[in-house]
Design a protein around this motif. Structure first.
Motif, PDB file in Angstrom:
ATOM      1  N   PHE A  53       4.754   7.792  -0.024  1.00  0.00           N
ATOM      2  CA  PHE A  53       5.565   6.799   0.680  1.00  0.00           C
ATOM      3  C   PHE A  53       4.814   5.483   0.832  1.00  0.00           C
ATOM      4  O   PHE A  53       3.590   5.435   0.802  1.00  0.00           O
ATOM      5  CB  PHE A  53       6.015   7.313   2.058  1.00  0.00           C
ATOM      6  N   GLU A  54       5.593   4.427   0.980  1.00  0.00           N
ATOM      7  CA  GLU A  54       5.042   3.091   1.188  1.00  0.00           C
ATOM      8  C   GLU A  54       4.589   2.944   2.641  1.00  0.00           C
ATOM      9  O   GLU A  54       5.224   3.497   3.545  1.00  0.00           O
ATOM     10  CB  GLU A  54       6.099   2.026   0.898  1.00  0.00           C
ATOM     11  N   VAL A  55       3.525   2.203   2.840  1.00  0.00           N
ATOM     12  CA  VAL A  55       3.040   1.925   4.187  1.00  0.00           C
ATOM     13  C   VAL A  55       3.640   0.604   4.655  1.00  0.00           C
ATOM     14  O   VAL A  55       3.450  -0.412   3.993  1.00  0.00           O
ATOM     15  CB  VAL A  55       1.497   1.822   4.200  1.00  0.00           C
ATOM     16  N   PRO A  56       4.371   0.626   5.756  1.00  0.00           N
ATOM     17  CA  PRO A  56       4.949  -0.625   6.248  1.00  0.00           C
ATOM     18  C   PRO A  56       3.857  -1.591   6.711  1.00  0.00           C
ATOM     19  O   PRO A  56       2.765  -1.154   7.093  1.00  0.00           O
ATOM     20  CB  PRO A  56       5.822  -0.204   7.429  1.00  0.00           C
ATOM     21  N   GLN A  57       4.181  -2.860   6.687  1.00  0.00           N
ATOM     22  CA  GLN A  57       3.220  -3.876   7.109  1.00  0.00           C
ATOM     23  C   GLN A  57       2.766  -3.590   8.542  1.00  0.00           C
ATOM     24  O   GLN A  57       3.589  -3.270   9.396  1.00  0.00           O
ATOM     25  CB  GLN A  57       3.870  -5.257   7.039  1.00  0.00           C
TER      26      GLN A  57
ATOM     27  N   MET B 253       0.846  -1.200   0.000  1.00  0.00           N
ATOM     28  CA  MET B 253       0.000   0.000   0.000  1.00  0.00           C
ATOM     29  C   MET B 253       0.883   1.252   0.000  1.00  0.00           C
ATOM     30  O   MET B 253       1.935   1.272   0.616  1.00  0.00           O
ATOM     31  CB  MET B 253      -0.886   0.010   1.252  1.00  0.00           C
ATOM     32  N   LYS B 254       0.396   2.252  -0.742  1.00  0.00           N
ATOM     33  CA  LYS B 254       1.151   3.491  -0.845  1.00  0.00           C
ATOM     34  C   LYS B 254       0.260   4.669  -0.433  1.00  0.00           C
ATOM     35  O   LYS B 254      -0.934   4.672  -0.701  1.00  0.00           O
ATOM     36  CB  LYS B 254       1.607   3.659  -2.294  1.00  0.00           C
ATOM     37  N   VAL B 255       0.869   5.656   0.256  1.00  0.00           N
ATOM     38  CA  VAL B 255       0.157   6.884   0.625  1.00  0.00           C
ATOM     39  C   VAL B 255       0.574   7.988  -0.341  1.00  0.00           C
ATOM     40  O   VAL B 255       1.764   8.175  -0.599  1.00  0.00           O
ATOM     41  CB  VAL B 255       0.501   7.321   2.067  1.00  0.00           C
ATOM     42  N   LEU B 256      -0.420   8.689  -0.872  1.00  0.00           N
ATOM     43  CA  LEU B 256      -0.152   9.843  -1.726  1.00  0.00           C
ATOM     44  C   LEU B 256      -0.831  11.056  -1.089  1.00  0.00           C
ATOM     45  O   LEU B 256      -2.053  11.055  -0.893  1.00  0.00           O
ATOM     46  CB  LEU B 256      -0.719   9.611  -3.124  1.00  0.00           C
ATOM     47  N   ILE B 257      -0.043  12.049  -0.742  1.00  0.00           N
ATOM     48  CA  ILE B 257      -0.612  13.248  -0.129  1.00  0.00           C
ATOM     49  C   ILE B 257      -0.483  14.421  -1.098  1.00  0.00           C
ATOM     50  O   ILE B 257       0.620  14.725  -1.569  1.00  0.00           O
ATOM     51  CB  ILE B 257       0.085  13.599   1.195  1.00  0.00           C
ATOM     52  N   ASP B 258      -1.611  15.044  -1.374  1.00  0.00           N
ATOM     53  CA  ASP B 258      -1.606  16.250  -2.211  1.00  0.00           C
ATOM     54  C   ASP B 258      -1.198  17.421  -1.305  1.00  0.00           C
ATOM     55  O   ASP B 258      -2.019  17.962  -0.558  1.00  0.00           O
ATOM     56  CB  ASP B 258      -3.004  16.461  -2.796  1.00  0.00           C
ATOM     57  N   LEU B 259       0.078  17.773  -1.361  1.00  0.00           N
ATOM     58  CA  LEU B 259       0.603  18.796  -0.454  1.00  0.00           C
ATOM     59  C   LEU B 259      -0.034  20.162  -0.709  1.00  0.00           C
ATOM     60  O   LEU B 259      -0.084  21.004   0.196  1.00  0.00           O
ATOM     61  CB  LEU B 259       2.130  18.881  -0.582  1.00  0.00           C
ATOM     62  N   ALA B 260      -0.536  20.381  -1.910  1.00  0.00           N
ATOM     63  CA  ALA B 260      -1.204  21.650  -2.215  1.00  0.00           C
ATOM     64  C   ALA B 260      -2.547  21.748  -1.487  1.00  0.00           C
ATOM     65  O   ALA B 260      -3.026  22.839  -1.187  1.00  0.00           O
ATOM     66  CB  ALA B 260      -1.405  21.787  -3.712  1.00  0.00           C
ATOM     67  N   LYS B 261      -3.161  20.591  -1.209  1.00  0.00           N
ATOM     68  CA  LYS B 261      -4.441  20.574  -0.488  1.00  0.00           C
ATOM     69  C   LYS B 261      -4.254  20.603   1.025  1.00  0.00           C
ATOM     70  O   LYS B 261      -5.150  21.001   1.765  1.00  0.00           O
ATOM     71  CB  LYS B 261      -5.226  19.307  -0.848  1.00  0.00           C
TER      72      LYS B 261
ATOM     73  N   ALA C 249      -9.632  10.737   8.046  1.00  0.00           N
ATOM     74  CA  ALA C 249      -9.678  11.836   9.023  1.00  0.00           C
ATOM     75  C   ALA C 249      -9.282  13.183   8.435  1.00  0.00           C
ATOM     76  O   ALA C 249      -9.559  14.222   9.031  1.00  0.00           O
ATOM     77  CB  ALA C 249      -8.757  11.508  10.203  1.00  0.00           C
ATOM     78  N   CYS C 250      -8.629  13.179   7.284  1.00  0.00           N
ATOM     79  CA  CYS C 250      -8.151  14.455   6.721  1.00  0.00           C
ATOM     80  C   CYS C 250      -9.323  15.284   6.194  1.00  0.00           C
ATOM     81  O   CYS C 250     -10.002  14.876   5.253  1.00  0.00           O
ATOM     82  CB  CYS C 250      -7.152  14.208   5.603  1.00  0.00           C
ATOM     83  N   PRO C 251      -9.575  16.448   6.771  1.00  0.00           N
ATOM     84  CA  PRO C 251     -10.716  17.269   6.356  1.00  0.00           C
ATOM     85  C   PRO C 251     -10.569  17.816   4.942  1.00  0.00           C
ATOM     86  O   PRO C 251     -11.559  18.172   4.314  1.00  0.00           O
ATOM     87  CB  PRO C 251     -10.722  18.429   7.358  1.00  0.00           C
ATOM     88  N   GLU C 252      -9.343  17.874   4.450  1.00  0.00           N
ATOM     89  CA  GLU C 252      -9.108  18.407   3.102  1.00  0.00           C
ATOM     90  C   GLU C 252      -9.125  17.303   2.042  1.00  0.00           C
ATOM     91  O   GLU C 252      -8.932  17.574   0.862  1.00  0.00           O
ATOM     92  CB  GLU C 252      -7.753  19.129   3.043  1.00  0.00           C
ATOM     93  N   ARG C 253      -9.312  16.080   2.474  1.00  0.00           N
ATOM     94  CA  ARG C 253      -9.268  14.917   1.572  1.00  0.00           C
ATOM     95  C   ARG C 253      -7.975  14.920   0.742  1.00  0.00           C
ATOM     96  O   ARG C 253      -7.984  14.680  -0.466  1.00  0.00           O
ATOM     97  CB  ARG C 253     -10.487  14.886   0.644  1.00  0.00           C
ATOM     98  N   ALA C 254      -6.900  15.210   1.416  1.00  0.00           N
ATOM     99  CA  ALA C 254      -5.602  15.324   0.746  1.00  0.00           C
ATOM    100  C   ALA C 254      -4.851  13.994   0.685  1.00  0.00           C
ATOM    101  O   ALA C 254      -3.865  13.881  -0.027  1.00  0.00           O
ATOM    102  CB  ALA C 254      -4.741  16.366   1.471  1.00  0.00           C
ATOM    103  N   ILE C 255      -5.330  13.004   1.440  1.00  0.00           N
ATOM    104  CA  ILE C 255      -4.597  11.734   1.535  1.00  0.00           C
ATOM    105  C   ILE C 255      -5.298  10.642   0.743  1.00  0.00           C
ATOM    106  O   ILE C 255      -6.442  10.284   1.034  1.00  0.00           O
ATOM    107  CB  ILE C 255      -4.465  11.285   3.002  1.00  0.00           C
ATOM    108  N   ARG C 256      -4.582  10.124  -0.230  1.00  0.00           N
ATOM    109  CA  ARG C 256      -5.109   9.059  -1.081  1.00  0.00           C
ATOM    110  C   ARG C 256      -4.290   7.802  -0.839  1.00  0.00           C
ATOM    111  O   ARG C 256      -3.082   7.867  -0.599  1.00  0.00           O
ATOM    112  CB  ARG C 256      -4.988   9.504  -2.535  1.00  0.00           C
ATOM    113  N   LEU C 257      -4.946   6.654  -0.889  1.00  0.00           N
ATOM    114  CA  LEU C 257      -4.245   5.371  -0.723  1.00  0.00           C
ATOM    115  C   LEU C 257      -4.302   4.618  -2.040  1.00  0.00           C
ATOM    116  O   LEU C 257      -5.288   4.668  -2.761  1.00  0.00           O
ATOM    117  CB  LEU C 257      -4.904   4.548   0.381  1.00  0.00           C
ATOM    118  N   GLU C 258      -3.212   3.932  -2.322  1.00  0.00           N
ATOM    119  CA  GLU C 258      -3.146   3.217  -3.606  1.00  0.00           C
ATOM    120  C   GLU C 258      -2.702   1.797  -3.365  1.00  0.00           C
ATOM    121  O   GLU C 258      -1.841   1.578  -2.505  1.00  0.00           O
ATOM    122  CB  GLU C 258      -2.134   3.911  -4.511  1.00  0.00           C
TER     123      GLU C 258
END
Ligand code: F3S
Length: 62
Positions: free
Chosen positions: A37-41, A1-9, A53-62
């Motif tokens: 970044f990769e999510v560790p097991q 699993m990977k975390v993608l954060i839209d830093l602009a948001k 929990a992010c109110p800006e919906r800036a965090i996407r999981l892939e």
């Protein structure tokens, strides 16, 4: 699993950091530092909670 954060948001709510301070690093103003970044097991649930929990919906999981 990977975390993608839209830093602009990101508006520095730091709720991601509250869920997992090792996974979600923030700067002195509480803005997210890492865009991708990769999510560790074992940390997948924290990543999901942080994304929800992010109110800006800036965090996407892939
Ligand atoms: Fe930013 Fe959302 Fe985290 S606004 S600091 S990515 S909770």
């Amino acid at each position: 699993m990977k975390v993608l954060i839209d830093l602009a948001k990101c508006s520095g709510h730091a709720r991601c950091y509250d869920k997992d301070p090792e996974l979600f690093q923030i700067d002195d103003m509480a803005y997210a530092l890492r865009a991708e970044f990769e999510v560790p097991q074992g940390a997948e649930e924290a990543a999901r909670k942080a994304s929800a929990a992010c109110p800006e919906r800036a965090i996407r999981l892939e």
